[in-house]
Scaffold this active site. Structure first.
Site, PDB file in Angstrom:
ATOM      1  N   GLU A 140       0.844  -1.191   0.000  1.00 33.01           N
ATOM      2  CA  GLU A 140       0.000   0.000   0.000  1.00 33.01           C
ATOM      3  C   GLU A 140       0.877   1.237   0.000  1.00 33.01           C
ATOM      4  O   GLU A 140       2.024   1.198   0.443  1.00 33.01           O
ATOM      5  CB  GLU A 140      -0.858   0.038   1.292  1.00 33.01           C
ATOM      6  CG  GLU A 140      -1.988  -0.943   1.296  1.00 33.01           C
ATOM      7  CD  GLU A 140      -2.831  -0.860   2.557  1.00 33.01           C
ATOM      8  OE1 GLU A 140      -2.403  -0.204   3.527  1.00 33.01           O
ATOM      9  OE2 GLU A 140      -3.915  -1.466   2.552  1.00 33.01           O
ATOM     10  N   HIS A 148       1.731  -0.145  18.885  1.00 36.09           N
ATOM     11  CA  HIS A 148       0.428  -0.766  18.625  1.00 36.09           C
ATOM     12  C   HIS A 148      -0.365  -1.066  19.890  1.00 36.09           C
ATOM     13  O   HIS A 148      -1.369  -1.756  19.844  1.00 36.09           O
ATOM     14  CB  HIS A 148       0.573  -2.020  17.754  1.00 36.09           C
ATOM     15  CG  HIS A 148       1.284  -1.739  16.463  1.00 36.09           C
ATOM     16  ND1 HIS A 148       0.706  -1.027  15.455  1.00 36.09           N
ATOM     17  CD2 HIS A 148       2.543  -2.024  16.048  1.00 36.09           C
ATOM     18  CE1 HIS A 148       1.573  -0.898  14.449  1.00 36.09           C
ATOM     19  NE2 HIS A 148       2.698  -1.491  14.791  1.00 36.09           N
ATOM     20  N   ARG A 183     -14.598  -8.566  17.578  1.00 37.61           N
ATOM     21  CA  ARG A 183     -14.757  -8.831  19.018  1.00 37.61           C
ATOM     22  C   ARG A 183     -15.179  -7.547  19.731  1.00 37.61           C
ATOM     23  O   ARG A 183     -15.144  -6.468  19.145  1.00 37.61           O
ATOM     24  CB  ARG A 183     -13.399  -9.266  19.586  1.00 37.61           C
ATOM     25  CG  ARG A 183     -12.349  -8.178  19.373  1.00 37.61           C
ATOM     26  CD  ARG A 183     -11.079  -8.385  20.147  1.00 37.61           C
ATOM     27  NE  ARG A 183     -10.268  -7.166  20.146  1.00 37.61           N
ATOM     28  CZ  ARG A 183      -9.463  -6.781  19.175  1.00 37.61           C
ATOM     29  NH1 ARG A 183      -9.326  -7.519  18.093  1.00 37.61           N
ATOM     30  NH2 ARG A 183      -8.782  -5.646  19.275  1.00 37.61           N
TER      31      ARG A 183
HETATM   32  C1  MV4 Z   1      -0.959   1.654   7.696  1.00 36.25           C
HETATM   33  C2  MV4 Z   1      -0.279   2.803   8.133  1.00 36.25           C
HETATM   34  C3  MV4 Z   1       0.101   3.728   7.177  1.00 36.25           C
HETATM   35  N1  MV4 Z   1      -0.160   3.497   5.874  1.00 36.25           N
HETATM   36  N2  MV4 Z   1      -1.216   1.494   6.377  1.00 36.25           N
HETATM   37  C4  MV4 Z   1      -0.785  -0.684  11.810  1.00 36.25           C
HETATM   38  C5  MV4 Z   1      -1.507  -1.895  12.279  1.00 36.25           C
HETATM   39  C6  MV4 Z   1      -2.324  -2.362  11.148  1.00 36.25           C
HETATM   40  N3  MV4 Z   1      -3.648  -2.651  11.606  1.00 36.25           N
HETATM   41  C7  MV4 Z   1      -2.310  -1.259  10.149  1.00 36.25           C
HETATM   42  N4  MV4 Z   1      -1.394  -0.271  10.614  1.00 36.25           N
HETATM   43  C8  MV4 Z   1      -1.044   0.798   9.856  1.00 36.25           C
HETATM   44  N5  MV4 Z   1      -1.344   0.694   8.536  1.00 36.25           N
HETATM   45  C9  MV4 Z   1      -0.811   2.403   5.498  1.00 36.25           C
HETATM   46  N6  MV4 Z   1      -1.053   2.196   4.206  1.00 36.25           N
HETATM   47  C10 MV4 Z   1      -0.015   2.951   9.486  1.00 36.25           C
HETATM   48  C11 MV4 Z   1      -0.388   1.933  10.357  1.00 36.25           C
HETATM   49  C12 MV4 Z   1      -0.064   2.145  11.743  1.00 36.25           C
HETATM   50  C13 MV4 Z   1      -1.050   2.236  12.714  1.00 36.25           C
HETATM   51  C14 MV4 Z   1      -2.396   2.123  12.405  1.00 36.25           C
HETATM   52  C15 MV4 Z   1      -3.347   2.218  13.378  1.00 36.25           C
HETATM   53  C16 MV4 Z   1      -2.967   2.413  14.700  1.00 36.25           C
HETATM   54  C17 MV4 Z   1      -1.663   2.515  15.025  1.00 36.25           C
HETATM   55  C18 MV4 Z   1      -0.686   2.428  14.056  1.00 36.25           C
HETATM   56  C19 MV4 Z   1       0.649   2.537  14.405  1.00 36.25           C
HETATM   57  C20 MV4 Z   1       1.596   2.427  13.450  1.00 36.25           C
HETATM   58  C21 MV4 Z   1       1.250   2.226  12.112  1.00 36.25           C
END
Ligand code: MV4
Length: 502
Positions: A200, A235, A292
């Site tokens: 992505e 996270h 959940r």
């Molecule tokens: C992302 C992102 C930036 N760009 N996708 C982290 C866990 C997973 N569920 C998806 N995550 C992320 N996806 C794109 N294309 C940044 C994160 C991310 C994040 C997302 C939600 C909550 C905390 C986070 C911490 C670091 C990175």
């Protein structure tokens, strides 16, 4: 409605579920490990069964054993809480095959949404925005390289079977893509037994906003608004709030409708959470669905007045949703802080040991969800969360003030906690203004903290203050004793048990 349910979990969430079940006249069955023999949740339940040793793999993850106990106890349904077996499709399927109702979505919806790529395809088909990139799992290197060029760097490699950040790799330039891809695939293989990945566009410093949904088994779906969960480290969410400061009514309606479309398309029922990231231009992108009840569900409860566990039980027992989207009313501002046993000043090292003193002066509308009592031990076996403090105010400012008051009054002796860290966060300019994102703590806040003076003095002051509190309490205890008011039994929780605890 069910007459008796089993709770396949421990700690605060088991306490939370037992509480709603009791209010609804439903009998509760707890299962516990060696470590949890005297835990609050096991004492609160009407019946409690020992299921194994302390490590989760030998107790709370033993699906067969838990099913066996459910059948033996005469429970009709199993609530999985969060973590452990809660998002394992095979467990939901096992429940069904054994004539037990799984209090959550059906296993087909769990498995469908458990695949991040399947979920992304479903989102696209239903007109829900996703991050530009691929939807299908990829293996072929040259193809990945070409797609990455099209998307434009930086890109993010994600594991198809992943979630929670495992197996993710940021790639800043084409020179790094081959090695990053290999690392991501290896990590995905070892973590999930599946090395497929997708890519992505990397969204820098996004916010994390999620929507609570409730769906009955007849296709009716409502959303209960958003939760802003951007205040996180590695996270792990630390502070959550609702509403999000960036949300207006139109954005809430749009995102809420997206969340509803995706769970409808998945044939989903029960409570669920649809996660989005939001970029710095307030453009939102669907990420995944958590199948959940979540740790942070209380802030939604306090802002909407719904009891999510009660709703889960009603839905699982076959009732229709008793309200429509337009009946959902949002009121005030709600914040949750997760109090954890960790040393925030020493790289957040877990802090284990006995809690020799624990006290919170709640009141004024504050809520605390905890499964821990004074005298309990914090171990390495389970999550280090001690308690969730939830504040509710007419405005965000009031909710923050109430939270800070409660955190300052919180007394915890015997282990280190993140209470001072939480207070520091709540007082940061970014939190106060609401101008924060998922990278705030790691990229901005921690560096700032370490350049400040250590709080040793503060700790000494706290210890002195605590000694005074303990002294005063001892004095008042003596007065009670003199008055002869010692007749209540210690066993004020409950009655019929399958085993005695003392
Ligand atoms: C992302 C992102 C930036 N760009 N996708 C982290 C866990 C997973 N569920 C998806 N995550 C992320 N996806 C794109 N294309 C940044 C994160 C991310 C994040 C997302 C939600 C909550 C905390 C986070 C911490 C670091 C990175």
């Amino acid at each position: 409605m069910f007459k008796k349910i089993l709770i396949a979990n421990r700690g605060e969430i088991a306490v939370r579920i037992i509480t709603s079940a009791k209010e609804m006249g439903i009998k509760t069955v707890a299962v516990y490990s060696d470590f949890d023999r005297y835990s609050l949740f096991a004492k609160m339940a009407d019946e409690a069964y020992h299921i194994g040793e302390s490590p989760s793999a030998k107790s709370y993850l033993k699906a067969e054993k838990i099913i066996e106990v459910a059948k033996q106890s005469g429970a009709e349904a199993i609530h999985p809480g969060y973590g452990f077996l809660s998002e394992r499709g095979f467990f939901a399927k096992m429940c069904e095959e054994n004539g037990l109702k799984f209090i959550g979505p059906g296993y087909k919806a769990i498995d469908l949404l458990g695949s991040k790529t399947e979920a992304k395809i479903l989102a696209l088909k239903n007109n829900v925005p996703v991050v530009p990139g691929t939807e299908k799992p990829l293996h072929d290197f040259s193809l990945i390289k070409n797609i990455a060029k099209d998307i434009g760097y930086p890109i993010l490699i994600k594991a198809s079977a992943g979630g929670g950040g495992k197996g993710m790799r940021i790639v800043k330039e084409e020179a790094d893509i081959e090695s990053s891809l290999r690392m991501a695939q290896n990590e995905a293989k070892s973590s999930f037994g599946d090395d497929s990945v997708f890519i992505e566009k990397y969204i820098e410093s996004p916010r994390h906003i999620e929507f609570q949904i409730l769906a009955d088994e007849y296709g009716n779906v409502v959303h209960l608004g958003e939760r802003e969960c951007s205040m996180q480290r590695r996270h792990q969410k630390i502070i959550e709030e609702t509403p999000s400061v960036i949300m207006d009514e139109k954005m809430r309606n749009d995102m809420g409708e997206c969340a509803k479309r995706i769970v409808k398309a998945a044939g989903y029922s029960n409570a669920g959470t649809v996660e989005f990231i939001v970029d710095t231009n307030n453009k939102y992108y669907f990420l995944e669905v958590n199948t959940r009840l979540q740790v942070e569900h209380p802030i939604t409860e306090m802002r909407t007045g719904f009891d999510l566990v009660r709703e889960q039980l009603k839905i699982a027992s076959g009732e229709k949703l008793s309200f429509k989207q337009e009946d959902v009313v949002f009121k005030g501002h709600t914040i949750e802080c997760r109090i954890c046993a960790e040393d925030s000043e020493n790289n957040f090292m877990p802090s284990t040991g006995k809690i020799t003193y624990m006290k919170n002066v709640l009141s004024n509308g504050m809520r605390e969800d905890t499964g821990i009592e004074q005298g309990n031990e914090i171990s390495v076996y389970y999550d280090p969360m001690i308690s969730k403090l939830i504040s509710n105010g007419a405005t965000r400012e009031i909710a923050i003030e109430k939270m800070k008051r409660a955190l300052r009054d919180y007394k915890l002796v015997g282990i280190k906690s993140n209470i001072a860290f939480l207070l520091n966060l709540l007082e940061s300019e970014e939190y106060v203004s609401g101008n924060y994102h998922t990278q705030f703590i790691e990229k901005e806040f921690l560096g700032r903290l370490s350049s400040q003076k250590s709080s040793t003095d503060e700790e000494t002051n706290a210890a002195v203050a605590l000694a005074a509190v303990l002294f005063k309490e001892q004095k008042s205890l003596k007065i009670i004793k003199k008055a002869g008011n010692n007749s209540h039994s210690n066993n004020f929780w409950s009655n019929k048990r399958t085993e005695s605890y003392r």
